[in-house]
Scaffold this motif. Structure first.
Motif, PDB file in Angstrom:
ATOM      1  N   PHE A 279       0.831  -1.203   0.000  1.00  0.00           N
ATOM      2  CA  PHE A 279       0.000   0.000   0.000  1.00  0.00           C
ATOM      3  C   PHE A 279       0.864   1.250   0.000  1.00  0.00           C
ATOM      4  CE2 PHE A 279      -2.309   3.440   1.963  1.00  0.00           C
ATOM      5  CZ  PHE A 279      -3.566   3.367   1.384  1.00  0.00           C
ATOM      6  N   THR A 280       1.904   1.292   0.829  1.00  0.00           N
ATOM      7  CA  THR A 280       2.750   2.480   0.935  1.00  0.00           C
ATOM      8  C   THR A 280       3.481   2.764  -0.369  1.00  0.00           C
ATOM      9  OG1 THR A 280       3.062   2.051   3.292  1.00  0.00           O
ATOM     10  CG2 THR A 280       4.606   3.555   2.251  1.00  0.00           C
ATOM     11  N   VAL A 281       3.967   1.717  -1.021  1.00  0.00           N
ATOM     12  CA  VAL A 281       4.665   1.916  -2.293  1.00  0.00           C
ATOM     13  C   VAL A 281       3.729   2.517  -3.333  1.00  0.00           C
ATOM     14  CG1 VAL A 281       5.743   0.697  -4.228  1.00  0.00           C
ATOM     15  CG2 VAL A 281       6.393   0.135  -1.888  1.00  0.00           C
ATOM     16  N   PHE A 282       2.539   1.975  -3.457  1.00  0.00           N
ATOM     17  CA  PHE A 282       1.597   2.509  -4.434  1.00  0.00           C
ATOM     18  C   PHE A 282       1.111   3.901  -4.039  1.00  0.00           C
ATOM     19  CE2 PHE A 282       1.344  -1.900  -5.847  1.00  0.00           C
ATOM     20  CZ  PHE A 282       1.266  -1.743  -7.219  1.00  0.00           C
ATOM     21  N   ASP A 283       0.928   4.129  -2.759  1.00  0.00           N
ATOM     22  CA  ASP A 283       0.502   5.439  -2.293  1.00  0.00           C
ATOM     23  C   ASP A 283       1.560   6.505  -2.596  1.00  0.00           C
ATOM     24  OD1 ASP A 283      -1.068   7.376  -0.906  1.00  0.00           O
ATOM     25  OD2 ASP A 283       0.196   7.104   0.852  1.00  0.00           O
ATOM     26  N   THR A 284       2.821   6.141  -2.470  1.00  0.00           N
ATOM     27  CA  THR A 284       3.908   7.091  -2.681  1.00  0.00           C
ATOM     28  C   THR A 284       4.153   7.366  -4.156  1.00  0.00           C
ATOM     29  OG1 THR A 284       4.962   6.309  -0.637  1.00  0.00           O
ATOM     30  CG2 THR A 284       6.333   7.581  -2.156  1.00  0.00           C
ATOM     31  N   PHE A 285       4.093   6.330  -4.974  1.00  0.00           N
ATOM     32  CA  PHE A 285       4.473   6.476  -6.372  1.00  0.00           C
ATOM     33  C   PHE A 285       3.272   6.458  -7.319  1.00  0.00           C
ATOM     34  CE2 PHE A 285       8.196   4.526  -4.291  1.00  0.00           C
ATOM     35  CZ  PHE A 285       9.119   5.538  -4.554  1.00  0.00           C
ATOM     36  N   ALA A 286       2.071   6.681  -6.798  1.00  0.00           N
ATOM     37  CA  ALA A 286       0.880   6.665  -7.650  1.00  0.00           C
ATOM     38  C   ALA A 286       0.963   7.712  -8.753  1.00  0.00           C
ATOM     39  CB  ALA A 286      -0.372   6.891  -6.802  1.00  0.00           C
ATOM     40  N   ALA A 287       1.504   8.895  -8.409  1.00  0.00           N
ATOM     41  CA  ALA A 287       1.602   9.963  -9.407  1.00  0.00           C
ATOM     42  C   ALA A 287       2.505   9.560 -10.562  1.00  0.00           C
ATOM     43  CB  ALA A 287       2.126  11.236  -8.753  1.00  0.00           C
ATOM     44  N   ASN A 288       3.556   8.786 -10.286  1.00  0.00           N
ATOM     45  CA  ASN A 288       4.459   8.345 -11.338  1.00  0.00           C
ATOM     46  C   ASN A 288       3.902   7.151 -12.109  1.00  0.00           C
ATOM     47  OD1 ASN A 288       6.311  10.283 -10.461  1.00  0.00           O
ATOM     48  ND2 ASN A 288       7.272   8.863  -9.029  1.00  0.00           N
ATOM     49  N   LEU A 289       3.196   6.274 -11.394  1.00  0.00           N
ATOM     50  CA  LEU A 289       2.693   5.064 -12.029  1.00  0.00           C
ATOM     51  C   LEU A 289       1.443   5.324 -12.869  1.00  0.00           C
ATOM     52  CD1 LEU A 289       3.091   2.584  -9.033  1.00  0.00           C
ATOM     53  CD2 LEU A 289       4.503   2.690 -11.082  1.00  0.00           C
ATOM     54  N   TYR A 290       0.570   6.203 -12.365  1.00  0.00           N
ATOM     55  CA  TYR A 290      -0.711   6.394 -13.048  1.00  0.00           C
ATOM     56  C   TYR A 290      -1.140   7.845 -12.957  1.00  0.00           C
ATOM     57  CZ  TYR A 290      -5.602   5.433 -14.352  1.00  0.00           C
ATOM     58  OH  TYR A 290      -6.813   5.433 -14.950  1.00  0.00           O
ATOM     59  N   ASP A 291      -1.737   8.218 -11.827  1.00  0.00           N
ATOM     60  CA  ASP A 291      -2.199   9.588 -11.627  1.00  0.00           C
ATOM     61  C   ASP A 291      -2.503   9.746 -10.144  1.00  0.00           C
ATOM     62  OD1 ASP A 291      -3.365  12.044 -11.532  1.00  0.00           O
ATOM     63  OD2 ASP A 291      -4.860  11.682 -13.085  1.00  0.00           O
ATOM     64  N   ARG A 292      -1.968  10.797  -9.541  1.00  0.00           N
ATOM     65  CA  ARG A 292      -2.177  11.008  -8.101  1.00  0.00           C
ATOM     66  C   ARG A 292      -3.655  11.062  -7.753  1.00  0.00           C
ATOM     67  NH1 ARG A 292      -0.145   9.915  -3.415  1.00  0.00           N
ATOM     68  NH2 ARG A 292      -2.264   9.398  -2.967  1.00  0.00           N
ATOM     69  N   ASP A 293      -4.455  11.703  -8.600  1.00  0.00           N
ATOM     70  CA  ASP A 293      -5.889  11.830  -8.316  1.00  0.00           C
ATOM     71  C   ASP A 293      -6.635  10.521  -8.542  1.00  0.00           C
ATOM     72  OD1 ASP A 293      -5.549  14.512  -7.693  1.00  0.00           O
ATOM     73  OD2 ASP A 293      -5.868  15.153  -9.774  1.00  0.00           O
ATOM     74  N   ARG A 294      -5.983   9.566  -9.182  1.00  0.00           N
ATOM     75  CA  ARG A 294      -6.611   8.273  -9.451  1.00  0.00           C
ATOM     76  C   ARG A 294      -6.025   7.181  -8.567  1.00  0.00           C
ATOM     77  NH1 ARG A 294     -11.018   8.535 -13.131  1.00  0.00           N
ATOM     78  NH2 ARG A 294     -10.653  10.316 -14.488  1.00  0.00           N
ATOM     79  N   PHE A 295      -5.500   7.577  -7.413  1.00  0.00           N
ATOM     80  CA  PHE A 295      -4.874   6.592  -6.536  1.00  0.00           C
ATOM     81  C   PHE A 295      -5.857   5.506  -6.119  1.00  0.00           C
ATOM     82  CE2 PHE A 295      -4.357   5.288  -2.060  1.00  0.00           C
ATOM     83  CZ  PHE A 295      -3.240   4.486  -2.220  1.00  0.00           C
ATOM     84  N   ASN A 296      -7.085   5.895  -5.780  1.00  0.00           N
ATOM     85  CA  ASN A 296      -8.063   4.896  -5.336  1.00  0.00           C
ATOM     86  C   ASN A 296      -8.352   3.869  -6.421  1.00  0.00           C
ATOM     87  OD1 ASN A 296      -8.410   5.973  -2.758  1.00  0.00           O
ATOM     88  ND2 ASN A 296      -9.944   7.437  -3.443  1.00  0.00           N
ATOM     89  N   THR A 297      -8.355   4.318  -7.680  1.00  0.00           N
ATOM     90  CA  THR A 297      -8.540   3.374  -8.781  1.00  0.00           C
ATOM     91  C   THR A 297      -7.373   2.413  -8.869  1.00  0.00           C
ATOM     92  OG1 THR A 297      -9.777   5.044 -10.023  1.00  0.00           O
ATOM     93  CG2 THR A 297      -8.905   3.171 -11.263  1.00  0.00           C
ATOM     94  N   LEU A 298      -6.167   2.947  -8.702  1.00  0.00           N
ATOM     95  CA  LEU A 298      -4.965   2.119  -8.790  1.00  0.00           C
ATOM     96  C   LEU A 298      -4.910   1.089  -7.670  1.00  0.00           C
ATOM     97  CD1 LEU A 298      -2.239   1.561 -10.155  1.00  0.00           C
ATOM     98  CD2 LEU A 298      -1.240   3.319  -8.684  1.00  0.00           C
ATOM     99  N   ILE A 299      -5.070   1.535  -6.426  1.00  0.00           N
ATOM    100  CA  ILE A 299      -4.985   0.608  -5.299  1.00  0.00           C
ATOM    101  C   ILE A 299      -6.166  -0.356  -5.313  1.00  0.00           C
ATOM    102  CG2 ILE A 299      -6.225   2.004  -3.594  1.00  0.00           C
ATOM    103  CD1 ILE A 299      -3.060  -0.113  -3.000  1.00  0.00           C
ATOM    104  N   GLY A 300      -7.316   0.107  -5.819  1.00  0.00           N
ATOM    105  CA  GLY A 300      -8.468  -0.786  -5.941  1.00  0.00           C
ATOM    106  C   GLY A 300      -8.217  -1.904  -6.936  1.00  0.00           C
TER     107      GLY A 300
END
Length: 330
Positions: A279-300
């Motif tokens: 969770f922490t890795v995806f939370d930290t790098f969500a902006a680089n992996l996908y989109d910071r505003d779409r974090f819930n979509t990514l972690i979901g």
């Protein structure tokens, strides 16, 4: 029991070497970032998730109040410690304020257990969620004690052997030592008479009651133990964030702890830390992996994939792979 403790200690021993490895392969600023903001924060989240895993795995009930209980410890620390801004009570050093915070979280855990003691399944989820949101709204609107929406700042932690508590290495190893002690404590507790009775209550509460045990009292005590564990995470999290605000115990944070526990797997306490790391890795790098505003979509999406592949999380997947490998060797 011995194998589980050795497995847990071995895993933490490997984690303890990571800062040295990071320092050897990364620039100093990146190594410090990974040590404190990834590994250290994952350990803090993992401690709170461990409290939920303990209740779910060995007690058979899932509580959505664990992040709120962690927040109670953090707020108690911030209210009473010297140097916090704004000053509410203050005057206490960290050596006195930290135990006070842990006592507050333990008492809150006992209170939650006493309120929810006769509920199970979805009713337990709803009543613990209602308690969590009630405390969240209370601290958010209370200005005199909790400074409302802004919260309490400047909780920097004590000096550790002359070094700043928030030094990346100091914070990481304090968090790692705390997590290791709590994990070993949980593994020992579940093999004690109390833990065995608690697991009996999980499987068949009527039979345990017929044997003469007080089912309600054991459930409340389990919530108290989980409250102490969550409080340790709450204290470390408050120092990590240099303070605490209502958002720390809001609905998002509450659900995140549940997601970490399920991703890691509820079959073994180590799952809490595996899930928190993912969770922490995806939370930290969500902006680089996908989109910071779409974090819930990514972690979901990550949550859905892991649950579909392994309903019992990463620890369950690892167990199946190990059994498969063993079978092939045989």
């Amino acid at each position: 029991m011995r194998e589980r403790v050795l497995l847990a200690l071995g895993a933490f021993a490997l984690v303890a070497l990571l800062p040295f490895l990071l320092a050897a392969i990364l620039p100093a600023n990146q190594a410090q970032f990974w040590t404190a903001n990834i590994l250290g924060r994952a350990l803090v989240f993992g401690i709170v998730a461990l409290s939920l895993t303990f209740l779910a795995t060995y007690g058979g009930f899932i509580s959505l109040a664990q992040m709120m209980i962690a927040g109670v410890a953090g707020y108690a620390l911030a209210v009473f410690v010297e140097g916090a801004v704004p000053r509410v009570v203050g005057g206490l050093g960290y050596l006195a304020a930290i135990p006070l915070g842990l006592l507050a979280s333990t008492l809150m855990g006992l209170l939650v257990g006493a309120i929810a003691v006769r509920t199970r399944d979805i009713y337990l989820l709803m009543i613990t969620l209602a308690l969590a949101m009630g405390v969240f709204r209370f601290v958010e609107t209370n200005i005199a004690w909790f400074n409302g929406y802004e919260g309490i700042r400047n909780v920097v932690g004590p000096n550790v052997f002359g070094r700043d508590f928030r030094d990346p290495w100091v914070f990481f190893y304090v968090a790692l030592g705390t997590a290791a002690l709590l994990l070993v404590g949980v593994l020992y507790l579940v093999r004690s008479p109390f833990g065995l009775v608690l697991q009996g209550i999980r499987d068949n509460p009527r039979r345990v009651a017929a044997l003469g045990y007080n089912v309600a009292l054991h459930r409340i005590a389990a919530f108290g133990v989980a409250g102490f564990i969550a409080g340790c995470g709450g204290v470390l999290g408050t120092i990590y964030n240099i303070g605490i605000s209502p958002g720390t115990i809001g609905l998002g944070a509450t659900v995140n702890v549940l997601i970490m526990s399920v991703i890691g797997g509820l079959g073994h306490p180590l799952g809490a830390f595996l899930g928190s790391l993912v969770f922490t890795v995806f939370d930290t790098f969500a902006a680089n992996l996908y989109d910071r505003d779409r974090f819930n979509t990514l972690i979901g999406t990550v949550f859905l994939v892991i649950v579909l592949l392994s309903p019992d999380g990463l620890t369950g997947l690892a167990s199946r792979l190990r059994r498969l490998a063993t079978g092939r060797r045989e």
